[in-house]
Structures are given as structure tokens and as C-alpha cells.
Design a protein around this motif. Sequence first.
Motif, PDB file in Angstrom:
ATOM      1  N   GLN A 141       6.265  -8.329 -16.821  1.00  0.00           N
ATOM      2  CA  GLN A 141       5.779  -7.763 -15.566  1.00  0.00           C
ATOM      3  C   GLN A 141       5.688  -8.886 -14.530  1.00  0.00           C
ATOM      4  OE1 GLN A 141       2.109  -6.245 -17.254  1.00  0.00           O
ATOM      5  NE2 GLN A 141       2.842  -4.149 -17.117  1.00  0.00           N
ATOM      6  N   PHE A 142       6.181  -8.600 -13.333  1.00  0.00           N
ATOM      7  CA  PHE A 142       6.230  -9.625 -12.301  1.00  0.00           C
ATOM      8  C   PHE A 142       5.786  -9.055 -10.957  1.00  0.00           C
ATOM      9  CE2 PHE A 142       9.409 -10.430 -15.506  1.00  0.00           C
ATOM     10  CZ  PHE A 142       9.224 -11.777 -15.808  1.00  0.00           C
ATOM     11  N   PRO A 143       4.707  -9.562 -10.380  1.00  0.00           N
ATOM     12  CA  PRO A 143       4.310  -9.128  -9.035  1.00  0.00           C
ATOM     13  C   PRO A 143       5.350  -9.594  -8.010  1.00  0.00           C
ATOM     14  CG  PRO A 143       2.477 -10.172 -10.192  1.00  0.00           C
ATOM     15  CD  PRO A 143       3.718 -10.476 -10.983  1.00  0.00           C
ATOM     16  N   ILE A 144       5.762  -8.686  -7.147  1.00  0.00           N
ATOM     17  CA  ILE A 144       6.732  -8.995  -6.101  1.00  0.00           C
ATOM     18  C   ILE A 144       6.023  -8.971  -4.750  1.00  0.00           C
ATOM     19  CG2 ILE A 144       8.953  -8.381  -5.090  1.00  0.00           C
ATOM     20  CD1 ILE A 144       9.022  -9.121  -8.085  1.00  0.00           C
ATOM     21  N   TYR A 145       6.267 -10.009  -3.959  1.00  0.00           N
ATOM     22  CA  TYR A 145       5.579 -10.152  -2.671  1.00  0.00           C
ATOM     23  C   TYR A 145       6.580 -10.144  -1.530  1.00  0.00           C
ATOM     24  CZ  TYR A 145       1.254 -11.182  -5.093  1.00  0.00           C
ATOM     25  OH  TYR A 145       0.145 -11.074  -5.882  1.00  0.00           O
ATOM     26  N   ASN A 146       6.075  -9.707  -0.369  1.00  0.00           N
ATOM     27  CA  ASN A 146       6.875  -9.689   0.846  1.00  0.00           C
ATOM     28  C   ASN A 146       6.113 -10.466   1.917  1.00  0.00           C
ATOM     29  OD1 ASN A 146       8.686  -9.186   2.856  1.00  0.00           O
ATOM     30  ND2 ASN A 146       8.357  -6.975   2.936  1.00  0.00           N
ATOM     31  N   ASN A 147       6.556 -11.694   2.149  1.00  0.00           N
ATOM     32  CA  ASN A 147       5.881 -12.589   3.105  1.00  0.00           C
ATOM     33  C   ASN A 147       4.386 -12.745   2.788  1.00  0.00           C
ATOM     34  OD1 ASN A 147       8.256 -12.983   4.662  1.00  0.00           O
ATOM     35  ND2 ASN A 147       7.896 -11.027   5.717  1.00  0.00           N
ATOM     36  N   GLY A 148       4.096 -12.955   1.493  1.00  0.00           N
ATOM     37  CA  GLY A 148       2.719 -13.202   1.092  1.00  0.00           C
ATOM     38  C   GLY A 148       1.893 -11.957   0.835  1.00  0.00           C
ATOM     39  N   GLN A 149       2.438 -10.769   1.112  1.00  0.00           N
ATOM     40  CA  GLN A 149       1.740  -9.505   0.895  1.00  0.00           C
ATOM     41  C   GLN A 149       2.317  -8.821  -0.347  1.00  0.00           C
ATOM     42  OE1 GLN A 149      -0.867  -8.008   2.741  1.00  0.00           O
ATOM     43  NE2 GLN A 149      -0.867  -6.460   1.106  1.00  0.00           N
ATOM     44  N   PHE A 150       1.451  -8.375  -1.228  1.00  0.00           N
ATOM     45  CA  PHE A 150       1.935  -7.712  -2.444  1.00  0.00           C
ATOM     46  C   PHE A 150       2.759  -6.490  -2.078  1.00  0.00           C
ATOM     47  CE2 PHE A 150       1.372  -4.425  -5.721  1.00  0.00           C
ATOM     48  CZ  PHE A 150       1.930  -5.082  -6.810  1.00  0.00           C
ATOM     49  N   SER A 151       3.899  -6.332  -2.753  1.00  0.00           N
ATOM     50  CA  SER A 151       4.788  -5.203  -2.486  1.00  0.00           C
ATOM     51  C   SER A 151       4.800  -4.208  -3.654  1.00  0.00           C
ATOM     52  CB  SER A 151       6.210  -5.693  -2.216  1.00  0.00           C
ATOM     53  OG  SER A 151       7.077  -4.614  -1.957  1.00  0.00           O
ATOM     54  N   PHE A 152       5.109  -4.703  -4.861  1.00  0.00           N
ATOM     55  CA  PHE A 152       5.120  -3.834  -6.034  1.00  0.00           C
ATOM     56  C   PHE A 152       5.150  -4.686  -7.301  1.00  0.00           C
ATOM     57  CE2 PHE A 152       9.553  -4.692  -5.190  1.00  0.00           C
ATOM     58  CZ  PHE A 152      10.175  -4.741  -6.437  1.00  0.00           C
ATOM     59  N   LEU A 153       4.978  -4.024  -8.441  1.00  0.00           N
ATOM     60  CA  LEU A 153       5.041  -4.703  -9.730  1.00  0.00           C
ATOM     61  C   LEU A 153       6.382  -4.390 -10.382  1.00  0.00           C
ATOM     62  CD1 LEU A 153       3.353  -6.358 -11.854  1.00  0.00           C
ATOM     63  CD2 LEU A 153       2.883  -4.149 -12.953  1.00  0.00           C
ATOM     64  N   LEU A 154       7.122  -5.423 -10.678  1.00  0.00           N
ATOM     65  CA  LEU A 154       8.400  -5.270 -11.351  1.00  0.00           C
ATOM     66  C   LEU A 154       8.151  -5.116 -12.849  1.00  0.00           C
ATOM     67  CD1 LEU A 154      11.534  -5.373 -11.139  1.00  0.00           C
ATOM     68  CD2 LEU A 154      11.359  -7.842 -11.502  1.00  0.00           C
ATOM     69  N   THR A 155       8.622  -4.016 -13.429  1.00  0.00           N
ATOM     70  CA  THR A 155       8.392  -3.730 -14.840  1.00  0.00           C
ATOM     71  C   THR A 155       9.707  -3.467 -15.565  1.00  0.00           C
ATOM     72  OG1 THR A 155       8.197  -1.329 -14.537  1.00  0.00           O
ATOM     73  CG2 THR A 155       6.190  -2.648 -14.227  1.00  0.00           C
ATOM     74  N   GLU A 156       9.634  -3.454 -16.885  1.00  0.00           N
ATOM     75  CA  GLU A 156      10.827  -3.161 -17.680  1.00  0.00           C
ATOM     76  C   GLU A 156      11.323  -1.742 -17.413  1.00  0.00           C
ATOM     77  OE1 GLU A 156      10.720  -5.762 -21.730  1.00  0.00           O
ATOM     78  OE2 GLU A 156       9.251  -4.112 -21.603  1.00  0.00           O
ATOM     79  N   GLY A 157      10.382  -0.794 -17.294  1.00  0.00           N
ATOM     80  CA  GLY A 157      10.772   0.583 -17.028  1.00  0.00           C
ATOM     81  C   GLY A 157      11.476   0.730 -15.695  1.00  0.00           C
ATOM     82  N   GLY A 158      10.956   0.060 -14.679  1.00  0.00           N
ATOM     83  CA  GLY A 158      11.585   0.113 -13.365  1.00  0.00           C
ATOM     84  C   GLY A 158      12.966  -0.506 -13.369  1.00  0.00           C
ATOM     85  N   MET A 159      13.093  -1.613 -14.110  1.00  0.00           N
ATOM     86  CA  MET A 159      14.396  -2.270 -14.209  1.00  0.00           C
ATOM     87  C   MET A 159      15.423  -1.359 -14.882  1.00  0.00           C
ATOM     88  SD  MET A 159      14.399  -5.427 -12.927  1.00  0.00           S
ATOM     89  CE  MET A 159      15.392  -6.603 -13.836  1.00  0.00           C
TER      90      MET A 159
END
Length: 247
Positions: A141-159
Motif C-alpha cells: 500500500q502506497f499513499p499517493i500525493y499531489n503537491n503535498g496533498q494526499f490524493s489516494f491510496l495505491l493498493t494491489e486491488g486498484g493496480m
Amino acid sequence: MVQEIPVTKNIDRQREKSERFEVAFNQIHEKLKNLVKFAENDHFLELLHRARNQHSSIRHYFDDLKSYARLRNALVHERSKANFYIAEPHTEVVEQIERIAVFLSTPPSITSIASAKVKTYEADEEVKDVLQDMQKYSFTQFPIYNNGQFSFLLTEGGMRSYFTSRLKGNTIDLSGQKLKDIRPCENTNTVKFVSKKMNIFELEDLFEERVQKGDKLEAVIITENGSEKEMPIGLISPWDLIKTENN
């Protein structure tokens, strides 16, 4: 010549251990009352069984606490006269119930079970580059940020969903694809930000509340004050809670 120990000293020692046991037992009872919401009654065993269903820490100590409840009944309800106990708890039992009482009264912070490191990415990074990095880490699981603001959590299911959508014949074209392109494949309501000051019981309640609502938390992200604008200092998944139960 064997020196005889005065009977009064034996009685005092017995009373001291029994009273210490009672104090610790009562502290645990009060904690169970706080942990169990909407209990039909406040009987110790009723609360213990209900708390076991919600908290891994209670499951860990369940057998001990159930035995201590029986001992407590013998100490209190079968007392033959004031300040005289017909049974005496062993020193090991007294010390163990006191340790449990301290643990339940001051449960550890959630940082004690969180991942030591959290790998984050920016939304504009390319998917292929992240895939190469993922081989270096055991994280899923990897938190994804957009210019320092949280955007979404990257997960195996999403991938998996994303790769399926990109599948053309027997190949998957990732050229020019950014992490932000995976966002539509992720459920953004599966993450909760919390303060590092939260304790384990509060964390378990958080997961349980989401389950009761028919929802699911993929992860709890820990920051200094629980804000999405702060960088993560830890991450906890449901699997982390299961691991604590087995330890």
C-alpha cells in the motif's frame, strides 16, 4: 532449629496479596465498562466476552481474565469475615493481573504496531517507475500525493483493476501512464488519517465501526496530528491488527 513465622504475619501477607488482586481486578472491570458500548449489563464476564469480539488485546488475555473472575468470586463472596480471605492468590497471579491492569489503563500508542516506514509517491510519477521501485519493498500500500496533498491510496486491488483496463491482447501498455491515472480504480473512502496519539483500543474501535457500517478500511495513515496535509509517519492495515493478536 526452624524459626516459626508468626501467624499474624502470614495473615497480613495473604490480605495484602488479596487486596492487591482486588484492586487490579476492579481497575480491569472499569476499563471493560469503558470499552464495551451499549452493554446489557456490567457483569464482568459479560463485558469480557463482548470485549473479546472487538479487541485483540482482550483476546490475548481472555483465558487469564476468565480464571481471575472465578478467583475473585472466591475471594469476595466466600470471605468468612471482614478482612479475612479463605483463599490466597499466588504472587505470580497478583503480579500478572497488575500488569494487565496497567496495560489496559495505559494502552500503547498505535505507532507501536505501525509500519516503520511509509513509501509515498507523487501523482505525476510514472507507473512503470513505481513498479520497478515496488520490487525493492515489501509494502503493498502506497499513499499517493499531489503537491503535498494526499490524493489516494495505491493498493494491489486498484493496480489489478487498472492493469485489466489497460490490457490489449496479451500486453499492457504503460507508456506515459501516471499514478494519477490509477486513481479512478481506487476507492478513496478506504483510508482514515489519525493522530499518532491514538491508542490501540481506539484504533480497533475505528476498524470495527467501519465494519459495522458495511464498509472497509484498507489502511489507517498516522500523522503528527491526524491531518491529510501532513506527511505520514506510519501506516496500519487490517493485517497488522491480526499480527498483534497472534503475538
